[in-house]
Write a protein that holds these residues in place. Sequence first.
Motif, PDB file in Angstrom:
ATOM      1  N   THR A   5       0.816  -1.216   0.000  1.00  0.00           N
ATOM      2  CA  THR A   5       0.000   0.000   0.000  1.00  0.00           C
ATOM      3  C   THR A   5       0.847   1.261   0.000  1.00  0.00           C
ATOM      4  OG1 THR A   5      -0.121  -0.065   2.425  1.00  0.00           O
ATOM      5  CG2 THR A   5      -1.888  -1.146   1.199  1.00  0.00           C
ATOM      6  N   LEU A   8       1.209   2.342  -3.669  1.00  0.00           N
ATOM      7  CA  LEU A   8      -0.002   2.265  -4.493  1.00  0.00           C
ATOM      8  C   LEU A   8      -0.767   3.584  -4.439  1.00  0.00           C
ATOM      9  CD1 LEU A   8      -1.881   0.504  -6.232  1.00  0.00           C
ATOM     10  CD2 LEU A   8      -3.061  -0.146  -4.136  1.00  0.00           C
ATOM     11  N   ALA A  30      -6.220   1.619 -10.145  1.00  0.00           N
ATOM     12  CA  ALA A  30      -5.001   1.454  -9.349  1.00  0.00           C
ATOM     13  C   ALA A  30      -3.785   1.860 -10.182  1.00  0.00           C
ATOM     14  CB  ALA A  30      -4.874   0.012  -8.891  1.00  0.00           C
ATOM     15  N   ALA A  41      -2.657  -9.457  -8.124  1.00  0.00           N
ATOM     16  CA  ALA A  41      -4.063  -9.529  -7.695  1.00  0.00           C
ATOM     17  C   ALA A  41      -4.848 -10.494  -8.571  1.00  0.00           C
ATOM     18  CB  ALA A  41      -4.695  -8.142  -7.746  1.00  0.00           C
ATOM     19  N   ASP A  48      -6.742  -9.030  -4.369  1.00  0.00           N
ATOM     20  CA  ASP A  48      -7.663  -8.258  -5.210  1.00  0.00           C
ATOM     21  C   ASP A  48      -8.812  -7.692  -4.380  1.00  0.00           C
ATOM     22  OD1 ASP A  48      -8.546  -7.206  -7.662  1.00  0.00           O
ATOM     23  OD2 ASP A  48      -9.907  -8.889  -7.972  1.00  0.00           O
ATOM     24  N   LEU A  51      -7.592  -4.703  -2.636  1.00  0.00           N
ATOM     25  CA  LEU A  51      -7.481  -3.581  -3.578  1.00  0.00           C
ATOM     26  C   LEU A  51      -8.819  -2.878  -3.771  1.00  0.00           C
ATOM     27  CD1 LEU A  51      -5.166  -4.781  -6.506  1.00  0.00           C
ATOM     28  CD2 LEU A  51      -4.784  -2.861  -4.966  1.00  0.00           C
TER      29      LEU A  51
END
Length: 549
Positions: A5, A8, A30, A41, A48, A51
Motif C-alpha cells: 500500500t 499504491l 489502481a 491480484a 484483489d 485492492l
Amino acid sequence: MHSWTDTLRFAFQPVVNLRTGGVAALEILARPESGDILAEARRDPELDGRLVVSALRAAVRKETMLPLHINVFAATLADLGGLTPLRDAVREAGRMPWEVTLDVVPPFAHVPQQALLEAVAALRGQGFRISADGIGDGDVPLRLLTDLAPDLLKLDASLLARPAAVRAMRTLCEQLGALLSVEGVETELQCAAAMSAGAQLAQGELFAPPARIPMADVYVPPRSPAHGAVPRSDPSVREFVRPAALLPVTASAGQVRALLTCSPDVSGVLLVDQAGVPVRSVHRSRFLLTMSGRYGHALYADRPAVKLGDPPRTVGVDATAWEVLDVVAVGGRDRTSDDVAVVDHYGRCVGVVRLADLVRALAETRVEEAAGLNPLTRLPGSDAITGEVDRRIADGRGFALSWLDIDHFKQVNDSAGFAAGDELIRSVGRALQQAVTGHARVGHIGGDDFLVLADEEGLQPLVAAVLEAPWSAGGRPVTLSLATVVCPPGSVSDHRQAAACLAPLKKAAKSLSGASWVLGRAGLPGLEVRRGSGATPAQAGYAAAEPLG
C-alpha cells in the motif's frame, strides 16, 4: 518492511453521460508506483479483494459524492463468494451500496461460472450494481454475459469499427434492461460512432484522462445531426440519470446547507432512510432562500432538514422520459424545477433526473421526427415504421403490419380535383390516428398509401374506423383496401422480409371489389379474405398455397 500500500496510488476517470454531457460516475484505477500489483491480484483473490476496499477508501478521502466504479477480477468473486469487507467499508464511509458499481473484468476462462453467478447475485442483493467490463477485448462467454444480467455493459472502443457487433450489444442491453458504455474513446470520430450506436455512457482520454484529483468538468463534442443517437419512440429514463446528492433523513438543515455550499452544481438533496428510500426532497433555491432570510440560520440550522423538504417525486428505473414528464406535471408550478428521484425495484434511489435534460433531449427527438413527417398529414414516413418493426423483431415481439390505400385514387383526383383528394387523404390519416391511439403506429408513406403497425388484437378498431365508415370525395363514394400480414415472433428477420410478405396480400386486396381486407400470416400458406368480393386471389396472380416470406 514496506507494504504494497505504500507505493499504491489511485487515479479517477470520469464516466460521461453522452445524453447530458455530465459526469455520471468515477472509475477508480489502481496506479502502483513500482511492481505489478495488478498481475499479483489476478492470481491472488485475497489481494484483489483488499485492492477493491482500498479503492473505495481512496475515493472517500477525495470527498466525492459521485457514484463509483471499482474493478474486480471475475475469479476473485467466484473464489471469495462475494466481498464482505467492501460492504463493511461502504457502511463505514457513509455511502450506499447502490452508489458502487463493480466492474467485473476478464479473464473469465477457467472461472467457475456457477460460483461467479452466485457471488454476483449476493452482491446485487446487498444493493451493489454490476458491470460487465472488457466486452469485445476480453473472453466473456455470451451465455455467461446474459446469465450475469449486468446493469451496465462496457465495450472496448475497438469494437466501434464493427458497427454490427455494437448494434447487437445495444439490442442485448435493451433486452437485459442495461446501459451501454464505451471505454477508451480517444477521438471525436469514436465519440460520434458511440452516439450513433446508441451508447448512453463513455469514458476515455477524449473526455478526461485519469487523474489523481476527481474531475468535475469534461469535454464532450457537440452532437452532430448526422451522428445522433439511435432514435427510440420512448427514451428510457436510464439515459438521463444523474448522480443524486444523498443525506440521511436525520441530517440537520446545517448539514444540507454545508453540502449545497460546497457543491454549486447540486440542484437539490434527497433525504433517504437507512434502506436508501427517498423520504424528503430539498430544493436548492427554496432551501437557501429560507436559510438566508432574517433569522433563518438561527431558526433552522440545528433543526431536522426534513422540516424544510417536500415529498419526493419518484419514478421507477424502467420508466420512460414521457412518464417522468407526467410526474412533473402533477402538483404545483413551484416544483416544476425539482429533480425527480429514480428508484430501483426496492424503492432505493439510484439517481435523479433533471427536467432540463429531458426537455432538451425530447425536443431533439421531436425535431428529428418532424423532418420525416409527411407535409400533408403530418404523419411519420416509412422509416419510422420500419425502424419500429425492426425493434419489435429484435425484442422477439410479434406484430401485425398493415398497408392501406384509397381505391382508384387517380380517378378521385381527376373527377373531384386534387384539393378534394388531399382532404380525403388527410381524413383517412386522422381516422387511422384516432383508431390506434396509444397502441399502434401510423405512417403515411406517400400518395394515398399508409402503413400501420399494431398488435393483432388491435386490428378490429382499425378495420371499424376505416372500412366501415362511409368515404366520399366531391360527392362520389370511395372505398379503401387493407392488407395485413401477422408476424409471430421469429417468423421474419427484418422489415424487408415483412414487406415482402405484405406485397402479395396488397395485390390480392386490390383485386377485390368494394372495401376489402385481406389477412395472411408470415411463414404460412394461404390468406383470409375478410372483406370484399369479386376476383379471387388466384385470379389476381397470388399463389394461395405459397408460404408468405
